[in-house]
Design a protein around this motif. Structure first.
Motif, PDB file in Angstrom:
ATOM      1  N   ARG A  87       0.857  -1.192   0.000  1.00 54.37           N
ATOM      2  CA  ARG A  87       0.000   0.000   0.000  1.00 54.37           C
ATOM      3  C   ARG A  87       0.884   1.229   0.000  1.00 54.37           C
ATOM      4  O   ARG A  87       1.849   1.310   0.756  1.00 54.37           O
ATOM      5  N   LEU A  88       0.533   2.176  -0.865  1.00 54.73           N
ATOM      6  CA  LEU A  88       1.223   3.460  -0.907  1.00 54.73           C
ATOM      7  C   LEU A  88       0.247   4.536  -0.447  1.00 54.73           C
ATOM      8  O   LEU A  88      -0.949   4.460  -0.716  1.00 54.73           O
ATOM      9  N   THR A  89       0.773   5.541   0.233  1.00 57.76           N
ATOM     10  CA  THR A  89      -0.105   6.600   0.720  1.00 57.76           C
ATOM     11  C   THR A  89      -0.159   7.797  -0.217  1.00 57.76           C
ATOM     12  O   THR A  89      -1.110   8.559  -0.186  1.00 57.76           O
ATOM     13  N   SER A  90       0.872   7.972  -1.032  1.00 53.03           N
ATOM     14  CA  SER A  90       0.905   9.132  -1.904  1.00 53.03           C
ATOM     15  C   SER A  90       1.410   8.724  -3.284  1.00 53.03           C
ATOM     16  O   SER A  90       2.613   8.568  -3.467  1.00 53.03           O
ATOM     17  N   PRO A  91       0.531   8.523  -4.214  1.00 49.75           N
ATOM     18  CA  PRO A  91      -0.921   8.599  -4.145  1.00 49.75           C
ATOM     19  C   PRO A  91      -1.481   7.354  -3.455  1.00 49.75           C
ATOM     20  O   PRO A  91      -0.801   6.320  -3.390  1.00 49.75           O
ATOM     21  N   PRO A  92      -2.725   7.420  -2.951  1.00 45.37           N
ATOM     22  CA  PRO A  92      -3.301   6.273  -2.254  1.00 45.37           C
ATOM     23  C   PRO A  92      -3.614   5.132  -3.225  1.00 45.37           C
ATOM     24  O   PRO A  92      -4.625   5.147  -3.922  1.00 45.37           O
ATOM     25  N   THR A  93      -2.709   4.187  -3.274  1.00 47.26           N
ATOM     26  CA  THR A  93      -2.837   3.046  -4.171  1.00 47.26           C
ATOM     27  C   THR A  93      -2.493   1.758  -3.430  1.00 47.26           C
ATOM     28  O   THR A  93      -1.867   1.781  -2.371  1.00 47.26           O
ATOM     29  N   VAL A  94      -2.907   0.652  -4.028  1.00 46.60           N
ATOM     30  CA  VAL A  94      -2.549  -0.664  -3.526  1.00 46.60           C
ATOM     31  C   VAL A  94      -2.047  -1.500  -4.691  1.00 46.60           C
ATOM     32  O   VAL A  94      -2.491  -1.343  -5.824  1.00 46.60           O
ATOM     33  N   TYR A  95      -1.096  -2.362  -4.390  1.00 47.69           N
ATOM     34  CA  TYR A  95      -0.632  -3.348  -5.356  1.00 47.69           C
ATOM     35  C   TYR A  95      -1.301  -4.658  -4.986  1.00 47.69           C
ATOM     36  O   TYR A  95      -1.167  -5.124  -3.845  1.00 47.69           O
ATOM     37  N   VAL A  96      -2.053  -5.219  -5.941  1.00 45.82           N
ATOM     38  CA  VAL A  96      -2.883  -6.379  -5.661  1.00 45.82           C
ATOM     39  C   VAL A  96      -2.691  -7.461  -6.712  1.00 45.82           C
ATOM     40  O   VAL A  96      -2.191  -7.209  -7.811  1.00 45.82           O
ATOM     41  N   SER A  97      -3.106  -8.665  -6.338  1.00 38.81           N
ATOM     42  CA  SER A  97      -3.203  -9.762  -7.295  1.00 38.81           C
ATOM     43  C   SER A  97      -4.490 -10.507  -7.006  1.00 38.81           C
ATOM     44  O   SER A  97      -5.133 -10.308  -5.966  1.00 38.81           O
ATOM     45  N   ASP A  98      -4.859 -11.355  -7.928  1.00 32.96           N
ATOM     46  CA  ASP A  98      -6.041 -12.194  -7.772  1.00 32.96           C
ATOM     47  C   ASP A  98      -5.576 -13.496  -7.123  1.00 32.96           C
ATOM     48  O   ASP A  98      -4.886 -14.289  -7.752  1.00 32.96           O
ATOM     49  N   PRO A  99      -5.950 -13.743  -5.846  1.00 33.41           N
ATOM     50  CA  PRO A  99      -5.484 -14.965  -5.185  1.00 33.41           C
ATOM     51  C   PRO A  99      -6.063 -16.238  -5.794  1.00 33.41           C
ATOM     52  O   PRO A  99      -5.575 -17.332  -5.521  1.00 33.41           O
ATOM     53  N   ASP A 100      -7.081 -16.096  -6.641  1.00 31.18           N
ATOM     54  CA  ASP A 100      -7.691 -17.255  -7.285  1.00 31.18           C
ATOM     55  C   ASP A 100      -7.109 -17.516  -8.672  1.00 31.18           C
ATOM     56  O   ASP A 100      -7.535 -18.453  -9.354  1.00 31.18           O
ATOM     57  N   ASP A 101      -6.139 -16.695  -9.090  1.00 32.57           N
ATOM     58  CA  ASP A 101      -5.496 -16.872 -10.395  1.00 32.57           C
ATOM     59  C   ASP A 101      -4.729 -18.196 -10.381  1.00 32.57           C
ATOM     60  O   ASP A 101      -3.941 -18.452  -9.465  1.00 32.57           O
ATOM     61  N   PRO A 102      -4.950 -19.037 -11.390  1.00 32.33           N
ATOM     62  CA  PRO A 102      -4.251 -20.328 -11.424  1.00 32.33           C
ATOM     63  C   PRO A 102      -2.728 -20.195 -11.508  1.00 32.33           C
ATOM     64  O   PRO A 102      -2.004 -21.155 -11.226  1.00 32.33           O
TER      65      PRO A 102
END
Length: 137
Positions: A87-102
């Motif tokens: 998670r970044l605060t500036s700018p407010p972003t998140v780095y995500v993945s799909d945990p259901d991705d094969p």
């Protein structure tokens, strides 16, 4: 827990247990007090309200899984579930993945604006990530 599909409250004590939930709320209150120059009682009240409302601005952190809310069309969201890696605060972003991705650990990681998590509800939180503050700027 409410069965109202428009109720987005997060049972933080059920996700984390009461001790860790209190720790998360205290951290959020301290951040609000520092960042917004709020008196301690006001910051604590706001942190409690925002955390139980499922506000990603207060809750989003690495080690979490967020699930798509029942009232959201899956076509309007990047995935049914999102795993937060950073998670970044500036700018407010998140780095995500799909945990259901094969692809598993090789799944693509995407950068999303924090507001995308408004489509989701916090489902789980790996407590190993609660040892240190989780946002960087």
């Amino acid at each position: 827990m409410s069965t109202d599909p428009h109720d987005h409250t997060v049972p933080l004590d059920l996700v984390l247990g009461p001790h860790l939930a209190a720790t998360v709320i205290r951290r959020a209150a301290t951040a609000l007090q520092h960042d917004d120059f709020l008196p301690e009682p006001v910051a604590l009240r706001l942190a409690c309200e925002r955390a139980t409302d499922g506000d990603p601005l207060v809750l989003a952190a690495p080690g979490q899984i967020w699930e798509l809310r029942a009232d959201v069309d899956p076509d309007d969201a990047p995935a049914r579930r999102l795993a937060i890696h950073l998670r970044l605060t500036s700018p407010p972003t998140v780095y995500v993945s799909d945990p259901d991705d094969p692809a598993g650990d090789d799944a693509a990681i995407d950068e999303l604006l924090l507001e995308v998590l408004d489509l989701y509800t916090l489902a789980s939180w790996d407590t190993r990530f609660l040892v240190a503050p989780t946002a960087i700027g």
